[in-house]
Write a protein that holds these residues in place. Structure first.
Motif, short mmCIF file in Angstrom:
data_model
loop_
_atom_site.label_atom_id
_atom_site.label_comp_id
_atom_site.label_asym_id
_atom_site.label_seq_id
_atom_site.Cartn_x
_atom_site.Cartn_y
_atom_site.Cartn_z
N ALA A 20 0.82 -1.21 0.00
CA ALA A 20 0.00 0.00 0.00
C ALA A 20 0.86 1.26 0.00
O ALA A 20 0.37 2.35 -0.25
CB ALA A 20 -0.93 0.01 1.22
N ASN A 21 2.15 1.08 0.34
CA ASN A 21 3.02 2.24 0.41
C ASN A 21 3.88 2.40 -0.82
O ASN A 21 4.95 2.99 -0.79
CB ASN A 21 3.90 2.17 1.66
CG ASN A 21 4.82 0.96 1.61
OD1 ASN A 21 4.59 0.04 0.83
ND2 ASN A 21 5.86 0.97 2.45
N SER A 22 3.47 1.83 -1.94
CA SER A 22 4.25 1.90 -3.17
C SER A 22 3.38 2.33 -4.34
O SER A 22 2.19 2.02 -4.40
CB SER A 22 4.86 0.52 -3.47
OG SER A 22 5.47 0.51 -4.74
N THR A 23 4.00 3.09 -5.25
CA THR A 23 3.30 3.47 -6.50
C THR A 23 4.02 2.84 -7.69
O THR A 23 3.96 3.36 -8.80
CB THR A 23 3.27 5.01 -6.66
OG1 THR A 23 4.61 5.50 -6.66
CG2 THR A 23 2.47 5.67 -5.55
N ALA A 24 4.67 1.68 -7.43
CA ALA A 24 5.45 1.02 -8.49
C ALA A 24 4.58 0.59 -9.67
O ALA A 24 5.07 0.43 -10.79
CB ALA A 24 6.19 -0.19 -7.91
N ASN A 25 3.30 0.39 -9.42
CA ASN A 25 2.40 -0.06 -10.48
C ASN A 25 1.92 1.09 -11.37
O ASN A 25 1.08 0.88 -12.24
CB ASN A 25 1.17 -0.76 -9.87
CG ASN A 25 1.54 -2.07 -9.21
OD1 ASN A 25 2.53 -2.71 -9.57
ND2 ASN A 25 0.76 -2.48 -8.22
N PHE A 26 2.45 2.28 -11.17
CA PHE A 26 2.02 3.44 -11.93
C PHE A 26 3.24 4.12 -12.56
O PHE A 26 3.60 5.24 -12.18
CB PHE A 26 1.25 4.41 -11.04
CG PHE A 26 0.21 3.75 -10.19
CD1 PHE A 26 -0.96 3.27 -10.76
CD2 PHE A 26 0.41 3.56 -8.82
CE1 PHE A 26 -1.92 2.65 -9.98
CE2 PHE A 26 -0.53 2.94 -8.05
CZ PHE A 26 -1.71 2.47 -8.62
N PRO A 27 3.89 3.45 -13.51
CA PRO A 27 5.16 3.96 -14.05
C PRO A 27 5.02 5.32 -14.74
O PRO A 27 5.91 6.17 -14.61
CB PRO A 27 5.59 2.88 -15.05
CG PRO A 27 4.33 2.14 -15.38
CD PRO A 27 3.50 2.17 -14.13
N GLU A 28 3.93 5.54 -15.46
CA GLU A 28 3.78 6.82 -16.16
C GLU A 28 3.62 7.97 -15.17
O GLU A 28 4.18 9.06 -15.37
CB GLU A 28 2.58 6.76 -17.11
CG GLU A 28 2.51 7.92 -18.09
CD GLU A 28 1.39 7.76 -19.10
OE1 GLU A 28 1.23 8.66 -19.94
OE2 GLU A 28 0.67 6.73 -19.05
N PHE A 29 2.88 7.69 -14.12
CA PHE A 29 2.71 8.69 -13.05
C PHE A 29 4.05 9.00 -12.40
O PHE A 29 4.40 10.17 -12.19
CB PHE A 29 1.71 8.14 -12.02
CG PHE A 29 1.48 9.06 -10.84
CD1 PHE A 29 0.51 10.04 -10.90
CD2 PHE A 29 2.22 8.92 -9.67
CE1 PHE A 29 0.28 10.88 -9.82
CE2 PHE A 29 2.00 9.74 -8.59
CZ PHE A 29 1.03 10.73 -8.66
N ASN A 30 4.81 7.96 -12.08
CA ASN A 30 6.12 8.16 -11.46
C ASN A 30 7.08 8.91 -12.37
O ASN A 30 7.86 9.76 -11.92
CB ASN A 30 6.73 6.80 -11.10
CG ASN A 30 5.94 6.09 -10.01
OD1 ASN A 30 5.30 6.74 -9.19
ND2 ASN A 30 5.99 4.77 -10.00
N GLN A 31 7.02 8.61 -13.66
CA GLN A 31 7.89 9.28 -14.63
C GLN A 31 7.58 10.77 -14.68
O GLN A 31 8.48 11.61 -14.76
CB GLN A 31 7.73 8.65 -16.01
CG GLN A 31 8.66 9.23 -17.06
CD GLN A 31 8.50 8.55 -18.41
OE1 GLN A 31 7.60 7.72 -18.60
NE2 GLN A 31 9.36 8.88 -19.36
N LYS A 32 6.30 11.09 -14.62
CA LYS A 32 5.90 12.50 -14.66
C LYS A 32 6.35 13.22 -13.38
O LYS A 32 6.78 14.39 -13.44
CB LYS A 32 4.39 12.62 -14.84
CG LYS A 32 3.87 14.04 -14.99
CD LYS A 32 4.47 14.73 -16.21
CE LYS A 32 4.02 14.07 -17.51
NZ LYS A 32 4.51 14.83 -18.69
N ILE A 33 6.26 12.52 -12.26
CA ILE A 33 6.74 13.10 -11.00
C ILE A 33 8.23 13.43 -11.11
O ILE A 33 8.69 14.52 -10.73
CB ILE A 33 6.51 12.12 -9.83
CG1 ILE A 33 5.03 12.05 -9.44
CG2 ILE A 33 7.35 12.53 -8.61
CD1 ILE A 33 4.53 13.18 -8.59
N GLU A 34 9.01 12.49 -11.63
CA GLU A 34 10.45 12.69 -11.77
C GLU A 34 10.75 13.85 -12.74
O GLU A 34 11.67 14.64 -12.51
CB GLU A 34 11.11 11.41 -12.27
CG GLU A 34 11.08 10.28 -11.26
CD GLU A 34 11.66 8.98 -11.82
OE1 GLU A 34 12.10 8.99 -12.99
OE2 GLU A 34 11.66 7.96 -11.09
N GLN A 35 9.97 13.95 -13.79
CA GLN A 35 10.15 15.04 -14.76
C GLN A 35 9.92 16.39 -14.09
O GLN A 35 10.69 17.33 -14.31
CB GLN A 35 9.17 14.86 -15.92
CG GLN A 35 9.29 15.94 -17.00
CD GLN A 35 8.25 15.77 -18.10
OE1 GLN A 35 7.41 14.88 -18.05
NE2 GLN A 35 8.31 16.65 -19.09
#
Length: 254
Positions: A20-35
């Motif tokens: 529940a403490n991971s967003t690993a299943n949302f790669p596009e979301f994570n990529q946008k966060i990093e951007q």
């Protein structure tokens, strides 16, 4: 070998629950966060360049050199404003991704809460960066005003404080300059006062960029504040769900 009643073979290994403490299943979301994080970092570096350009403009003398210095500084400011506008667009794209996941029934409420939290954290980072840039712009706007007032006093030593303030702050400063040029007896007053007028017009331009930045900050604040309400609702729903589960367990034990 017979199995004991109710035992239908070897037990399957327990499946690991989705974290529940991971967003690993949302790669596009994570990529946008990093951007967005990278873009914010780049703006901080750009703010340093803007500060240096302001310093150069404050300390430059001579009409030609001053004009060149202002042009270089304006270019740095334009680059910064464009970078911030791009980040605002990235935040809207991030919101669209988040909203898509929030609407999914297959995503647990705890993960939705985490997605919302990461979105809000990104929004706060952007807001902090914009506040930093706004503070820098306001600081140099104030320094330009003080520089302008000092130069005006040199060119027109008979001016009282009310006249100096009008020359520095009023929109009709041009009339104040014209009157000062015609009445001043100080040597080289015309040249200095023309330079003062140029700086007066320049300050108005700087303050316009501050107003534009404030408008972008308001748009971002509305976007983030709206999401905070949604996050509170999700967390309340998750807490209520946990409460219902606990009550169900108690009822079964009874």
């Amino acid at each position: 070998m017979a199995h004991a009643p109710g035992n239908y073979g070897p037990r399957r290994p327990a499946q690991r629950p989705e974290r529940a403490n991971s967003t690993a299943n949302f790669p596009e979301f994570n990529q946008k966060i990093e951007q967005i994080q990278q873009s914010v970092s780049q703006v901080y570096s750009q703010i340093h360049k803007v500060k240096q350009a302001h310093e150069d403009t404050l300390n430059t003398t001579g009409d030609i050199k001053l004009h060149q210095s202002m042009a270089k500084r304006d270019d740095q400011i334009t680059q910064t404003q464009n970078m911030i506008a791009d980040i605002k667009s990235q935040m809207r794209e991030l919101k669209a991704l988040k909203d898509q996941h929030m609407a999914s029934r297959s995503i647990a409420g705890s993960q939705k809460s985490l997605l919302q939290s990461r979105y809000l954290k990104a929004g706060k980072d952007v807001k902090d960066m914009m506040l930093k840039y706004s503070a820098v712009s306001k600081n140099y706007s104030s320094q330009y005003r003080e520089k302008l007032k000092t130069q005006y006093r040199i060119a027109n030593p008979d001016a009282d404080e009310d006249e100096v303030d009008r020359a520095a702050y009023d929109d009709d400063g041009g009339q104040v300059f014209a009157m000062a040029v015609s009445s001043s007896k100080a040597k080289g007053a015309t040249k200095v006062l023309n330079s003062v007028k140029q700086r007066h017009d320049d300050v108005k331009k700087i303050e316009k960029t501050i107003e534009e930045l404030a408008a972008m900050m308001m748009e971002l604040a509305e976007l983030v504040d709206e999401q905070q309400v949604q996050l509170d609702n999700i967390e309340d729903a998750v807490e209520a769900s946990h409460t219902h589960v606990e009550e169900g367990h108690k009822a079964v034990k009874q």
